[in-house]
Structure formats: structure tokens, C-alpha cells
Design an enzyme around this catalytic site. Structure first.
Site: not given
Ligand code: NAD
Length: 257
Positions: A142, A155
């Protein structure tokens, strides 16, 4: 179907939503890992409707449970014989609070999923890739893995760790044809980010989103498909000499101070 991944076996954690799901649409033989069977089933149906030739295996697993990670790796190899690409992506944001006020149990949960989950995934998939003398790993960090983010100490700690583990995997396994990189997304419009804006302004999350976008050089948030294009490159054979990097995909925002 993205031609870059055609014929490849790709494991995606967090594959039922957001960034993982956007990338799932590109793979030929997919193992989608997520917490809930029903969300995975829905994702599988959507992918199959769009790409009828796609082979999609769904495995409900918690990435913070080492035994469950071992199982999803074994099940994938049993079904598809190999693992070419690993999008080690599942993560949670946690609650927002300053360091002294942070709930310790939530802190530990964020570390368990975002740090240990990423570690367990590499722990069990790297040996498979080493046997093949080929593999591509993309860990989701991130901008919080590059900079501090107010109110999000676990985080930020976990995502810096993801960036660090990415460097180590590159150092340790580059000689076996395994290329490992991390992505550092800024704010991308996924359910997780929608939840974060709800925490910032429960009355009017859209207002919080619009204000946030003003700080970005592009004056908008990113889209999951924009991230998927980068991830598909990093998971493909085309990515052969970028190794151990954490690549920001944030509209340029992390260049500001
Ligand atoms: P999201 O919540 O839409 O998707 C995350 C998915 O991970 C969900 O389907 C959830 O059920 C699954 N998940 C959560 N905990 C879990 C576990 N213990 N075991 C298995 N699955 C699990 O979020 P996203 O935005 O798609 O995030 C995906 C990744 O991207 C994460 O690591 C997040 O930190 C990172 N991220 C996202 C953003 C953003 O702006 N969306 C920015 C930086 C980093």
C-alpha cells in the site's frame, strides 16, 4: 481473457472482492481464495459468465490460518499441477485510531492477516515455484507501506513488512526463476476504501471521498481495473527483470509532501 496470463495457473487471495477480483478476470486457470464460500461462488459465476473458457477453483480459507494456507496451496496443485503466479493480496484496514488509543486486539488481527497471511502464502507457494524453477509473486502492500498514514498504525506496520518481505523473497529466490514484487496502491475505489470513508465521515462518506480526491494530482481515486493491469504485467512472463520492488500506483500522490 488477458492473453498475458493465458495457460497460467494463478492463485489470488482476497479473490472475491476489490483488487483481487478485478485481476481474477484476467487469468486462465484461477484459484480464488477468500473467507466466504458464497462470495467466492458469486465471483466464480461472474467470471464464468464473462469468460466461459475460464477454469475457476474456489477455496474458502482464512489467510491468517497457517494450516488453511497449506491446504489451499495443496488443493491448487492437486487441481492444476502447478502454480505460475501468486497474487498475495488479501488484507484488511483495521479501525482508525491514534497510536495510544489503538485497540490491541484489532492491531494483532491486522498483523495476523496482512503480515502473517502474506508470509504463510509465500512460505507454502515458494517451494512449489522453486520445483518448477519458475514463478511470479505479487504482494499487495500500500502507499501505507511507503509512508505513514494517520490513524492506521498496524496497517502501516503490516504494509511496510510486506514491502520488506518482498525484498527478501527477491533476494532469496531470484536464482530459481522466481520474481517477486509488491504493489503500493493509493486510494482505489473498492469496498474496503468505501468502508474507510464511512469511518472518516459516517454522515456523508461521498463528501469524504471527494475531499480526499482533491489531494491527488489526478483529482480522482483509482479504479480496480487500473491496478489489475499492473498486477497482470507483474504476474506475467513479461516481468522478468523487475524484482523486489514496491511499485506505487496512486496517481502520483506519494510524490507530494
Ligand atoms: P476488499 O475488502 O474489497 O477485498 C479484500 C478481500 O480480502 C475481501 O474479499 C475479503 O473477504 C478478503 N479477506 C479479508 N481477510 C481475509 C482473510 N483473513 N483470509 C482470506 N481473505 C480475506 O479490499 P481491497 O481494496 O480489494 O483490498 C485488497 C488489498 O489491497 C488489501 O491487502 C488492501 O490492504 C490493499 N490495498 C487496497 C487499497 C485500496 O485503495 N483499495 C489501497 C492500498 C492497499
Amino acid at each position: 481473457m488477458g492473453k498475458r496470463l493465458e495457460g497460467k495457473v494463478i492463485v489470488i487471495t482476497g479473490g472475491a472482492s476489490g483488487l483481487g477480483n478485478a485481476t481474477a478476470k484476467e487469468g486462465a486457470k484461477l484459484a480464488l481464495i477468500d473467507l466466504k464460500e458464497d462470495a467466492l461462488e458469486q465471483a466464480k459465476q461472474e467470471i464464468s459468465a464473462k469468460y466461459p473458457e475460464a477454469q475457476v477453483l474456489t477455496i474458502a480459507s482464512d489467510v491468517s490460518d497457517e494450516a488453511a494456507v497449506k491446504r489451499y496451496v495443496e488443493e491448487t496443485v492437486k487441481s492444476f499441477d502447478r502454480i505460475d503466479g501468486f497474487y498475495n493480496n488479501a488484507g484488511i484496514e483495521g479501525k482508525q485510531a491514534l497510536i495510544p488509543d489503538y485497540d490491541v486486539q484489532v492491531f494483532k488481527k491486522v498483523i495476523d492477516i496482512n503480515l502473517m497471511g502474506v508470509y504463510y502464502g509465500m512460505r507454502y507457494i515458494i517451494p512449489v515455484m522453486k520445483n518448477q524453477q519458475y514463478g511470479r509473486i505479487v504482494n499487495t502492500a500500500s502507499v501505507g507501506g511507503i509512508r505513514g498514514v494517520l490513524n492506521q498504525v498496524p496497517y502501516v506496520a503490516s504494509k511496510h513488512a510486506v514491502s520488506g518481505m518482498t525484498k527478501n523473497a527477491a533476494l532469496e529466490f531470484g536464482r530459481y526463476g522466481i520474481i517477486t514484487n509488491a504493489i503500493a496502491p493509493g486510494a482505489i475505489l473498492t469496498p474496503m476504501v468505501a468502508g474507510a470513508f464511512k469511518q472518516v465521515n459516517p454522515e456523508d462518506p461521498k463528501k469524504a471521498e471527494a475531499e480526499y480526491a482533491q489531494n491527488n494530482p489526478t483529482k480522482r481515486l483509482g479504479l480496480p481495473d487500473e491496478v489489475a493491469k499492473l498486477v497482470v504485467f507483474l504476474l506475467s512472463e513479461d516481468c522478468s527483470y523487475v524484482n523486489g520492488q514496491t511499485i506505487a500506483i496512486d496517481g502520483g500522490e506519494s510524490n507530494a509532501y
